[in-house]
Design an enzyme around this catalytic site. Structure first.
Site, short mmCIF file in Angstrom:
data_model
loop_
_atom_site.label_atom_id
_atom_site.label_comp_id
_atom_site.label_asym_id
_atom_site.label_seq_id
_atom_site.Cartn_x
_atom_site.Cartn_y
_atom_site.Cartn_z
N TYR A 27 43.22 -19.91 -32.11
CA TYR A 27 44.66 -19.75 -32.29
C TYR A 27 45.14 -20.67 -33.40
CZ TYR A 27 46.09 -24.27 -30.74
OH TYR A 27 46.29 -25.62 -30.71
N HIS A 66 32.49 -28.53 -34.42
CA HIS A 66 33.70 -29.10 -33.82
C HIS A 66 33.71 -29.05 -32.30
CE1 HIS A 66 34.97 -28.98 -37.91
NE2 HIS A 66 36.10 -29.59 -37.62
N SER A 101 28.00 -24.02 -36.40
CA SER A 101 28.69 -23.51 -37.59
C SER A 101 29.47 -24.65 -38.23
CB SER A 101 29.60 -22.34 -37.23
OG SER A 101 28.83 -21.21 -36.87
N ASN A 121 37.81 -23.00 -26.29
CA ASN A 121 37.58 -23.73 -27.54
C ASN A 121 37.92 -25.21 -27.41
OD1 ASN A 121 36.34 -22.02 -29.31
ND2 ASN A 121 38.18 -21.47 -30.45
N TYR A 122 38.67 -25.56 -26.37
CA TYR A 122 38.87 -26.98 -26.08
C TYR A 122 37.89 -27.35 -24.97
CZ TYR A 122 43.09 -26.71 -28.93
OH TYR A 122 43.97 -26.55 -29.95
N THR A 158 23.19 -23.21 -31.88
CA THR A 158 23.71 -22.75 -33.16
C THR A 158 24.93 -23.58 -33.53
OG1 THR A 158 23.00 -20.53 -32.59
CG2 THR A 158 24.52 -20.75 -34.44
N GLY A 169 32.10 -20.72 -34.48
CA GLY A 169 32.51 -21.16 -33.15
C GLY A 169 33.96 -20.81 -32.87
N SER A 211 26.93 -27.93 -29.67
CA SER A 211 26.22 -27.28 -30.78
C SER A 211 25.16 -28.18 -31.40
CB SER A 211 27.22 -26.84 -31.86
OG SER A 211 27.95 -27.95 -32.33
C1 LIG Z 1 39.82 -31.37 -35.25
C2 LIG Z 1 39.78 -30.07 -34.48
C3 LIG Z 1 40.81 -29.16 -34.66
C4 LIG Z 1 40.79 -27.95 -33.98
N1 LIG Z 1 41.82 -27.06 -34.15
C5 LIG Z 1 41.80 -25.88 -33.49
C6 LIG Z 1 42.85 -24.93 -33.63
O1 LIG Z 1 43.81 -25.14 -34.35
N2 LIG Z 1 42.77 -23.77 -32.95
C7 LIG Z 1 41.71 -23.48 -32.14
O2 LIG Z 1 41.68 -22.40 -31.56
N3 LIG Z 1 40.72 -24.36 -31.97
C8 LIG Z 1 40.74 -25.54 -32.63
N4 LIG Z 1 39.72 -26.43 -32.44
C9 LIG Z 1 38.63 -26.08 -31.52
C10 LIG Z 1 37.59 -25.25 -32.25
O3 LIG Z 1 38.07 -23.94 -32.40
C11 LIG Z 1 36.32 -25.19 -31.43
O4 LIG Z 1 35.79 -26.48 -31.30
C12 LIG Z 1 35.30 -24.26 -32.07
O5 LIG Z 1 34.30 -23.96 -31.14
C13 LIG Z 1 34.70 -24.91 -33.30
O6 LIG Z 1 33.85 -24.06 -33.97
P1 LIG Z 1 32.72 -24.72 -34.88
O7 LIG Z 1 31.92 -23.63 -35.45
O8 LIG Z 1 33.36 -25.71 -35.79
O9 LIG Z 1 31.96 -25.57 -33.80
P2 LIG Z 1 30.40 -25.68 -33.30
O10 LIG Z 1 30.37 -27.03 -32.70
O11 LIG Z 1 29.52 -25.42 -34.48
O12 LIG Z 1 30.29 -24.56 -32.28
C14 LIG Z 1 31.05 -24.49 -31.09
C15 LIG Z 1 30.32 -23.63 -30.06
O13 LIG Z 1 30.10 -22.32 -30.57
C16 LIG Z 1 28.72 -22.07 -30.71
N5 LIG Z 1 28.50 -21.45 -32.02
C17 LIG Z 1 28.86 -21.96 -33.21
N6 LIG Z 1 28.54 -21.10 -34.18
C18 LIG Z 1 27.97 -20.03 -33.60
C19 LIG Z 1 27.42 -18.83 -34.10
N7 LIG Z 1 27.40 -18.57 -35.40
N8 LIG Z 1 26.88 -17.95 -33.23
C20 LIG Z 1 26.88 -18.22 -31.91
N9 LIG Z 1 27.40 -19.34 -31.37
C21 LIG Z 1 27.93 -20.25 -32.22
C22 LIG Z 1 28.05 -23.42 -30.64
O14 LIG Z 1 26.69 -23.32 -30.21
C23 LIG Z 1 28.94 -24.15 -29.67
O15 LIG Z 1 28.66 -23.76 -28.36
C24 LIG Z 1 39.72 -27.65 -33.11
C25 LIG Z 1 38.69 -28.59 -32.94
C26 LIG Z 1 38.71 -29.79 -33.61
C27 LIG Z 1 37.61 -30.78 -33.40
#
Ligand SMILES: Cc1cc2nc3c(=O)[nH]c(=O)nc-3n(C[C@H](O)[C@H](O)[C@H](O)COP(=O)(O)OP(=O)(O)OC[C@H]3O[C@@H](n4cnc5c(N)ncnc54)[C@H](O)[C@@H]3O)c2cc1C
Ligand SMILES: *[C@@H]1O[C@H](CO)[C@@H](O)[C@H](O)[C@H]1NC(C)=O
Ligand SMILES: *[C@@H]1O[C@H](CO)[C@@H](O)[C@H](O)[C@H]1NC(C)=O
Ligand SMILES: *[C@@H]1O[C@H](CO)[C@@H](O)[C@H](O)[C@H]1NC(C)=O
Ligand SMILES: *[C@@H]1O[C@H](CO)[C@@H](O)[C@H](O)[C@H]1NC(C)=O
Ligand SMILES: *[C@@H]1O[C@H](CO)[C@@H](O)[C@H](O)[C@H]1NC(C)=O
Ligand SMILES: *[C@@H]1O[C@H](CO)[C@@H](O)[C@H](O)[C@H]1NC(C)=O
Ligand SMILES: *[C@@H]1O[C@H](CO)[C@@H](O)[C@H](O)[C@H]1NC(C)=O
Length: 533
Positions: free
Chosen positions: A187, A111, A108, A474-475, A106, A180, A117
């Site tokens: 945070y 990131h 979203s 998340n990192y 999945t 995610g 993902s």
């Molecule tokens: C440039 C950058 C800045 C960031 N800044 C911050 C910050 O300030 N604070 C912080 O806490 N984190 C931060 N992050 C980390 C970020 O929170 C995590 O990477 C988070 O998982 C991203 O969510 P996403 O939906 O964009 O990622 P995705 O890559 O879409 O998902 C991340 C993970 O969650 C799973 N997932 C996604 N959506 C769902 C869903 N709907 N249901 C079930 N599982 C799902 C995916 O399968 C994967 O395992 C940052 C990352 C980057 C690259």
């Protein structure tokens, strides 16, 4: 041994490719047959399904990739990408994937630091929630429903559109997906006042492995607990979060103060460790460490410590606070900007303060390759510890590196370690994020740069949390441990990385997983395993 000729090599490659291709085409065919059975005469789904045959497959795949490390030719690609535009489309997709042994990833916002993902070594499909991204704000109730595919930027924009005195405590990068982000805790610069994003979730909607759409009441408190920081991907597909909005003042104050080594950066960073977690919860001061060319004679490089701050109040209140608690920084009125909260979001994203519409743009500017790692600091690091870090930053591999120190304390120290799966609460002074970046032209050096950041991480071991050496999910960092590849992921193997991310909450996560997904359909390199029955 005889060296194989080119033609035998080509023949060999041909056999390998055509076999695996044939197998995946079978899976794919069976999957499509299942979908057409499930959707019957409703043909709307076909315009949402992309295979490598479709001309826009690559652009859809790449659009949400935030780490170009995982765009390369050698990165395994999905058999199918589906971009649902209604939640009712997801249960049949889960059903057909399960029936055909296809893993679901999945996505979203895309990131994920390790690309989980959108990349997997086994046959898989991407459920891309990019078009499930509605945000509905209720100013009266101070709540919002946010669909998983919405970005933080869209959420902020939609809140500010309705009210100048409501906000939400989430991260600085506007293109991060809420799905995610909250699934891993989440945070941002208001955490000392309001805790994590996951601490401010009131309800959620999720599709479970049996294709049921559940809310907080129907999923029960155990599962509702697990998805708020336990990594949503282990438990189902999060459709939407209901969040509590928080009060923000009409004007907030921001500042950034840069100090180089020649301007006592080392002493200031050292001192900051004793102060930042104890400050008024309205005040957040983060440190960003980078290297820069030195203007000083005889020195090629220096270290720059940038003190980046948000104060939930006006400058007249901030100045005496700083004078009392951190006079060494020498903050003066001219360093400060009084702006609206939504502008502070733009400020931390490095966007122009005048055009909030940019928050709706999902394209991340300045996309770079990166490897990230995290640490928690529980007692102040001595100055010599920092000096060793600076020396490492002078290496060529560290050209684009950024290191962030984010203070805890305040609300973070009041919330219990087991309130949600995210365990890093009282006792932590601050979190470190190590980000080794590189650009396209340095791709040939990527292995060296990754080795460099791993060495820095080893160097830091004496100064950071131990037993376990804690990390922030998340990192995501596959260096801290991965699941074994066998059919059944072992609890012992998973607990190596699991305790670093979740400490003792790992055991409760395993219990919830065993209850809701005993056959481990939702899995990845760092998913919570069920216990064997
Ligand atoms: C440039 C950058 C800045 C960031 N800044 C911050 C910050 O300030 N604070 C912080 O806490 N984190 C931060 N992050 C980390 C970020 O929170 C995590 O990477 C988070 O998982 C991203 O969510 P996403 O939906 O964009 O990622 P995705 O890559 O879409 O998902 C991340 C993970 O969650 C799973 N997932 C996604 N959506 C769902 C869903 N709907 N249901 C079930 N599982 C799902 C995916 O399968 C994967 O395992 C940052 C990352 C980057 C690259
Ligand atoms: C699909 O079929 C069902 C009955 O099987 C029917 O009620 C419905 O109207 C049909 N929908 C369309 C779009 O043809
Ligand atoms: C992709 O191609 C298939 C046929 O190869 C077609 O049925 C489908 O509608 C296409 N998808 C999109 C989004 O155009
Ligand atoms: C993709 O294209 C190939 C050849 O053009 C065709 O054989 C195959 O059926 C197509 N696959 C799908 C899913 O449409
Ligand atoms: C998302 O929805 C919009 C509007 O319906 C559409 O134009 C766009 O193509 C969709 N994107 C994807 C990736 O399906
Ligand atoms: C650095 O610290 C020393 C001693 O604490 C002080 O004398 C000096 O003025 C400081 N330098 C700067 C640029 O602040
Ligand atoms: C720093 O110095 C190096 C080598 O002298 C040069 O290539 C680089 O462009 C400089 N960087 C900046 C930001 O000035
Ligand atoms: C969105 O942002 C990207 C990257 O900054 C930019 O190239 C693009 O033009 C923007 N799109 C819109 C519609 O503003």
């Amino acid at each position: 041994m005889k060296t194989p000729t080119i033609s035998t090599l080509i023949f060999f490659l041909f056999v390998v490719f055509s076999c695996s291709w044939a197998a995946s085409v079978d899976v794919q065919d069976a999957f499509f047959q299942c979908l057409s059975r499930e959707f019957g005469n409703d043909t709307s789904i076909s315009s949402l399904v992309y295979t490598p045959n479709n001309s826009s497959y690559s652009s859809i795949l790449q659009f949400s990739i935030r780490n170009p490390r995982f765009i390369s030719h050698s990165t395994p690609k999905p058999l199918v990408i589906i971009t649902p535009d209604h939640e009712s489309q997801i249960p049949p997709i889960i059903h057909c994937a399960k029936e055909n042994g296809m893993q679901v990833r999945t996505r979203s916002g895309g990131h994920d630091y390790e690309g989980l993902s959108y990349a997997s070594k086994v046959p898989f499909l991407i459920l891309d929630l990019i078009n499930l991204s509605e945000v509905t704000v209720d100013v009266e109730q101070k709540t919002a429903w946010v669909e998983a595919g919405a970005t933080l930027g869209t959420l902020y924009y939609r809140i500010a559109e309705k009210s100048p005195i409501l906000g939400f405590p989430a991260g600085e990068c506007p293109t991060v997906g809420i799905g995610g982000y909250i699934g891993g805790g989440g945070y941002g610069v208001m955490l000392r006042k309001y805790g994590l994003a996951a601490d401010n979730v009131l309800d959620a909607r999720i599709v479970d492995v049996n294709g049921r759409i559940l809310n907080r009441e129907s999923m029960g408190e155990d599962l509702f607990w697990a998805i708020r920081g336990g990594g949503g991907a282990s438990f189902g597909v999060i459709l939407a979060w209901k969040i509590r909005l928080v009060d923000v003042p009409e004007k907030v104050t921001v500042f950034t103060i840069d100090r180089t080594l020649e301007q006592n950066a080392t002493q200031l960073v050292h001192r900051w460790q004793y102060i930042a977690h104890k400050l008024d919860p309205n005040l957040f001061i983060r440190v960003r460490i980078t290297r820069q060319n030195s203007s000083q004679d005889g020195r090629k490089m220096t270290i720059r410590a940038s003190f980046l701050s948000l104060f939930l109040g006006r400058v007249d209140k901030l100045l005496p606070l700083m004078q009392e608690s951190f006079p060494e920084l020498g903050l003066v009125r001219e360093d400060c900007k009084e702006i609206r909260w939504i502008q502070s979001v733009l400020y931390f994203a490095d966007y122009p303060l005048e055009s909030p519409e940019i928050l709706l743009n999902r394209t991340q500017p300045n996309l770079r390759y990166f490897k990230g790692k995290s640490d928690y600091v529980q007692k102040p690091i001595p100055q010599r510890g920092f000096k060793g870090m600076w020396r490492r930053l002078y290496k060529p591999e560290a050209k684009e590196t950024e290191i962030f120190f984010s203070p805890y304390g305040g609300r973070m120290a009041e919330i219990s370690e087991s309130a949600v799966p995210f365990p890093h609460r009282a006792g932590n002074l601050y979190k470190i994020l190590y980000m080794a970046y590189w650009k396209e032209e340095d791709v040939q050096n990527s292995d060296r740069i990754i080795r460099w950041v791993r060495r820095l991480y080893r160097y830091m071991a004496p100064y950071v949390s131990k037993f376990p050496r804690e990390a922030y999910v998340n990192y995501r960092d596959l260096d801290v441990g991965v699941n074994n590849n066998e059919e059944e992921i072992s609890y012992e193997q998973a607990s190596i990385w699991g305790r670093k991310y979740f400490k003792n909450n790992f055991d409760r996560l395993v219990q919830v997983k065993t209850m809701v997904d005993p056959n481990n359909f939702f899995k990845n390199e760092q998913s919570i395993p069920p216990l064997r029955q």
